[in-house]
Design a protein around this motif. Structure first.
Motif, PDB file in Angstrom:
ATOM      1  N   ASP A  33       1.325   7.406  -8.002  1.00 58.69           N
ATOM      2  CA  ASP A  33       2.542   7.360  -7.205  1.00 58.69           C
ATOM      3  C   ASP A  33       3.044   8.755  -6.878  1.00 58.69           C
ATOM      4  OD1 ASP A  33       2.759   5.011  -9.469  1.00 58.69           O
ATOM      5  OD2 ASP A  33       3.237   4.331  -7.438  1.00 58.69           O
ATOM      6  N   ALA A  34       3.906   8.814  -5.841  1.00 61.54           N
ATOM      7  CA  ALA A  34       4.499  10.087  -5.470  1.00 61.54           C
ATOM      8  C   ALA A  34       5.246  10.672  -6.668  1.00 61.54           C
ATOM      9  CB  ALA A  34       5.437   9.882  -4.290  1.00 61.54           C
ATOM     10  N   ASN A  61      16.375   5.009   1.437  1.00 56.53           N
ATOM     11  CA  ASN A  61      17.738   5.280   1.848  1.00 56.53           C
ATOM     12  C   ASN A  61      17.830   4.804   3.294  1.00 56.53           C
ATOM     13  OD1 ASN A  61      18.337   6.559  -0.588  1.00 56.53           O
ATOM     14  ND2 ASN A  61      17.385   8.455   0.130  1.00 56.53           N
ATOM     15  N   GLN A  62      16.610   4.478   3.818  1.00 57.19           N
ATOM     16  CA  GLN A  62      16.434   3.907   5.140  1.00 57.19           C
ATOM     17  C   GLN A  62      15.729   2.571   4.942  1.00 57.19           C
ATOM     18  OE1 GLN A  62      14.950   6.789   3.926  1.00 57.19           O
ATOM     19  NE2 GLN A  62      13.132   5.644   3.415  1.00 57.19           N
ATOM     20  N   PRO A  63      16.478   1.473   4.626  1.00 54.74           N
ATOM     21  CA  PRO A  63      15.841   0.198   4.291  1.00 54.74           C
ATOM     22  C   PRO A  63      14.990  -0.342   5.419  1.00 54.74           C
ATOM     23  CG  PRO A  63      18.171  -0.095   4.710  1.00 54.74           C
ATOM     24  CD  PRO A  63      17.929   1.376   4.700  1.00 54.74           C
ATOM     25  N   LYS A  64      13.948  -1.086   5.030  1.00 54.75           N
ATOM     26  CA  LYS A  64      13.101  -1.733   6.030  1.00 54.75           C
ATOM     27  C   LYS A  64      13.901  -2.770   6.808  1.00 54.75           C
ATOM     28  CE  LYS A  64       8.394  -1.126   4.541  1.00 54.75           C
ATOM     29  NZ  LYS A  64       7.090  -1.771   4.444  1.00 54.75           N
ATOM     30  N   LEU A 100       0.836  -1.196   0.000  1.00 54.47           N
ATOM     31  CA  LEU A 100       0.000   0.000   0.000  1.00 54.47           C
ATOM     32  C   LEU A 100       0.875   1.252   0.000  1.00 54.47           C
ATOM     33  CD1 LEU A 100      -2.567  -1.055   2.751  1.00 54.47           C
ATOM     34  CD2 LEU A 100      -2.988  -0.993   0.284  1.00 54.47           C
ATOM     35  N   ASN A 101       0.488   2.242  -0.806  1.00 57.03           N
ATOM     36  CA  ASN A 101       1.206   3.507  -0.717  1.00 57.03           C
ATOM     37  C   ASN A 101       0.579   4.370   0.374  1.00 57.03           C
ATOM     38  OD1 ASN A 101      -1.065   4.849  -1.826  1.00 57.03           O
ATOM     39  ND2 ASN A 101      -0.251   4.718  -3.910  1.00 57.03           N
ATOM     40  N   PHE A 102       1.176   5.543   0.608  1.00 55.92           N
ATOM     41  CA  PHE A 102       0.747   6.388   1.716  1.00 55.92           C
ATOM     42  C   PHE A 102      -0.722   6.786   1.613  1.00 55.92           C
ATOM     43  CE2 PHE A 102       0.037  10.866   2.918  1.00 55.92           C
ATOM     44  CZ  PHE A 102       0.034  10.696   4.296  1.00 55.92           C
ATOM     45  N   LEU A 142      10.319   1.854  -7.855  1.00 55.23           N
ATOM     46  CA  LEU A 142      11.299   2.939  -7.935  1.00 55.23           C
ATOM     47  C   LEU A 142      11.075   3.974  -6.836  1.00 55.23           C
ATOM     48  CD1 LEU A 142      11.514   3.358 -11.812  1.00 55.23           C
ATOM     49  CD2 LEU A 142      13.084   2.131 -10.293  1.00 55.23           C
ATOM     50  N   ASN A 143       9.812   4.271  -6.523  1.00 51.68           N
ATOM     51  CA  ASN A 143       9.523   5.196  -5.419  1.00 51.68           C
ATOM     52  C   ASN A 143       9.953   4.599  -4.084  1.00 51.68           C
ATOM     53  OD1 ASN A 143       8.048   7.827  -5.991  1.00 51.68           O
ATOM     54  ND2 ASN A 143       6.979   6.429  -7.357  1.00 51.68           N
ATOM     55  N   GLN A 144       9.712   3.295  -3.943  1.00 57.55           N
ATOM     56  CA  GLN A 144      10.080   2.621  -2.703  1.00 57.55           C
ATOM     57  C   GLN A 144      11.588   2.661  -2.507  1.00 57.55           C
ATOM     58  OE1 GLN A 144       7.855  -1.051  -2.355  1.00 57.55           O
ATOM     59  NE2 GLN A 144       9.182  -1.803  -0.742  1.00 57.55           N
ATOM     60  N   ARG A 145      12.320   2.402  -3.582  1.00 53.59           N
ATOM     61  CA  ARG A 145      13.783   2.416  -3.497  1.00 53.59           C
ATOM     62  C   ARG A 145      14.309   3.823  -3.231  1.00 53.59           C
ATOM     63  NH1 ARG A 145      16.668  -1.840  -5.166  1.00 53.59           N
ATOM     64  NH2 ARG A 145      18.313  -0.561  -6.052  1.00 53.59           N
TER      65      ARG A 145
END
Length: 517
Positions: free
Chosen positions: A385-386, A507-510, A22-24, A500-503
């Motif tokens: 997407d963002a 910069n703060q990986p899950k 899910l996106n924001f 691509l948005n998730q990546r």
């Protein structure tokens, strides 16, 4: 009649469903509908997992006012600090801290003694209590924990300040009589048990989650943890809709009630199904399409004479519309807006204008627009997407029984530049996806492809759901269109944009390999 608190974890445990991403905006949309449903506590996510998760939980906590919003935390000060950062602006900030207690987890995962588990749990609860007015502690894998030790843990964390103690069936192992007895044991053997709310969180690995949750209520649980449509890790969680309706229909047996607005159940189920891309089985209790259908002649005859002969739940009770208002090409913007609101969406005027345009285009191709069509159109909009790295411009596929399927695709990149490629495959969809792979670059792996129609009929919208993996990042995507191939292209591009948005955000990986209650 005693009230049972409903703790919904659709946005945390439910989002851990394989293939769900899910996106924001989608998370916020679900949270608002859960508030409308009357959920007491919304577990919005795991703030320490990533900055994206922290932001989502924070926005939900700042927006939702009629439900308490919580976040999950390991028994670590850094996790608790992340939860406070996300939740401190909420109407009733609370935290959900967990630590495993079973011998198998102590030996193989934690490498802790019983004393170390109690010490760690107590320190975490005390630290959390310095910040949060409401602290919940979960003894992960409680149902496989030795009862005397479980009682020690419960007593210790309540003394440390826990307001709620959750005894989860983390792996769906227990049976109803056992969990009923476990709760009764804790109630009778823990001297300070009356100072905290006991909660049940059941998984469905053996198909017992709802039955176990209700048995826990019989044993003294005052809170149940569940998800919409029973989504969740592995076989899923206890079903919120089943528990709420069971307590309502059988209040003569349980003598318990909830704050759930029952006629919002179907709307909530449909929204979650649409945004998660997980179709509700037709035979699903309470919310399945066949839940109020009668095919047997004997049943039909009985229902026509007296509904209660074969229906213990009326469709209206859970918000199933007896007469569905259908929209068409002559319908105006006002009627369209009212329909969106009635379906549980909180859309901006800009979003309504965009979807209304798509609605009019669809109405020129399709005589009647149903609720399912509106859900699909809104899901397409909410899937925005963002940043759109790619967007579909044109598509042409050539196919014949004697020809090699060939696809020619033009997309716009984020700079507005056109990229065009052609490709072939053993079938139309493969040709299309081979071509899109040339455009976005190799490395994306298609892990799942599903197609379904929104309604019956030849003019039904096609909904396509895909799951793509790129290196260590995985994401789902959806696309809707009258044309199956165009819906397929939109779904693939949507998934690529999400990856691509998730990546970009990661910069703060899950945090990897986190086991949860």
């Amino acid at each position: 009649m005693k009230n049972i608190n409903v703790f919904d974890t659709t946005l945390r445990d439910g989002e851990q469903t394989p293939g769900v991403n899910l996106n924001f905006e989608e998370k916020l949309q679900i949270a608002k509908q859960l508030e409308r449903l009357g959920v007491d506590i919304i577990e919005a996510g795991f703030p320490a997992a990533s900055k994206g998760d922290l932001r989502s939980v924070k926005e939900i906590a700042d927006t939702v006012k009629n439900s308490s919003v919580t976040g999950l935390s390991r028994a670590l000060t850094s996790d608790i600090d992340a939860c406070w950062e996300a939740l401190k602006g909420g109407a009733e900030p609370r935290i959900h801290v967990f630590l495993a207690t079973s011998p198998i987890h102590r030996e193989h995962k934690l490498h802790m003694t019983q004393a170390e588990v109690i010490e760690t749990a107590v320190n975490a609860v005390r630290y959390a209590k310095e910040r949060f007015a409401k602290v919940q502690f979960s003894a992960e894998d409680a149902c496989r924990t030795e009862l005397p030790f479980l009682a020690e843990v419960v007593e210790a964390v309540i003394d440390a300040g826990a307001d709620v103690v959750n005894l989860p069936d983390t792996v769906g192992f227990i049976m109803p009589e056992e969990i009923r007895s476990m709760f009764r044991y804790i109630k009778s053997e823990v001297p300070n048990a009356d100072k905290a709310v006991l909660s049940a969180h059941c998984h469905d690995d053996l198909g017992m989650a709802t039955a176990n949750s209700l048995a826990a209520v019989e044993g003294g649980a005052e809170q149940v943890e569940c998800t919409i449509n029973a989504v969740g890790e592995r076989a899923g969680n206890a079903s919120l809709e089943e528990i709420a309706v069971a307590l309502h229909i059988r209040n003569d047996f349980y003598g318990k009630s909830t704050n759930i607005t029952l006629n919002e159940i179907k709307r909530t189920s449909s929204l979650v199904s649409s945004l998660m891309g997980m179709q509700v089985p037709n035979n699903k209790a309470v919310v399945g399409d066949n839940a109020f259908a009668h095919e047997s002649g004997i049943h039909q005859d009985g229902v026509l004479k007296e509904t209660s002969t074969y229906e213990i739940i009326t469709p209206e009770l859970v918000g199933v519309e007896a007469n569905r208002m259908v929209l068409g090409k002559l319908s105006g913007r006002h009627a369209f807006k009212e329909k969106i609101i009635s379906l549980g969406y909180n859309a901006t005027e800009e979003e309504i204008n965009k979807v209304f345009k798509s609605f009019k285009e669809l109405a020129d191709k399709k005589k009647e627009i149903t609720n399912e069509d509106i859900f699909a159109l809104m899901a397409d909009e909410k899937a925005g997407d963002a940043m759109k790295y790619y967007s579909l411009e044109t598509l042409q596929v050539t196919y014949g029984t004697s020809n090699i399927p060939t696809a020619t695709v033009t997309v716009l990149d984020q700079a507005g530049e056109r990229i065009e490629h052609a490709g072939t495959g053993s079938g139309s969809v493969e040709a299309l996806y081979n071509t899109l792979e040339k455009i976005v670059g190799e490395g994306f792996t298609l892990q799942d492809y599903r197609i379904q129609s929104t309604t019956g009929g030849r003019d039904a919208l096609a909904e396509v759901f895909v799951r793509l993996a790129f290196e260590e990042t995985e994401s789902s995507g959806r696309g809707t269109d009258n044309d199956v191939l165009e819906a397929s292209a939109k779904a693939y591009i949507n998934a690529v944009n999400r990856v691509l948005n998730q990546r970009r955000a990661e910069n703060q990986p899950k945090v990897a390999n986190i086991s949860t209650p």
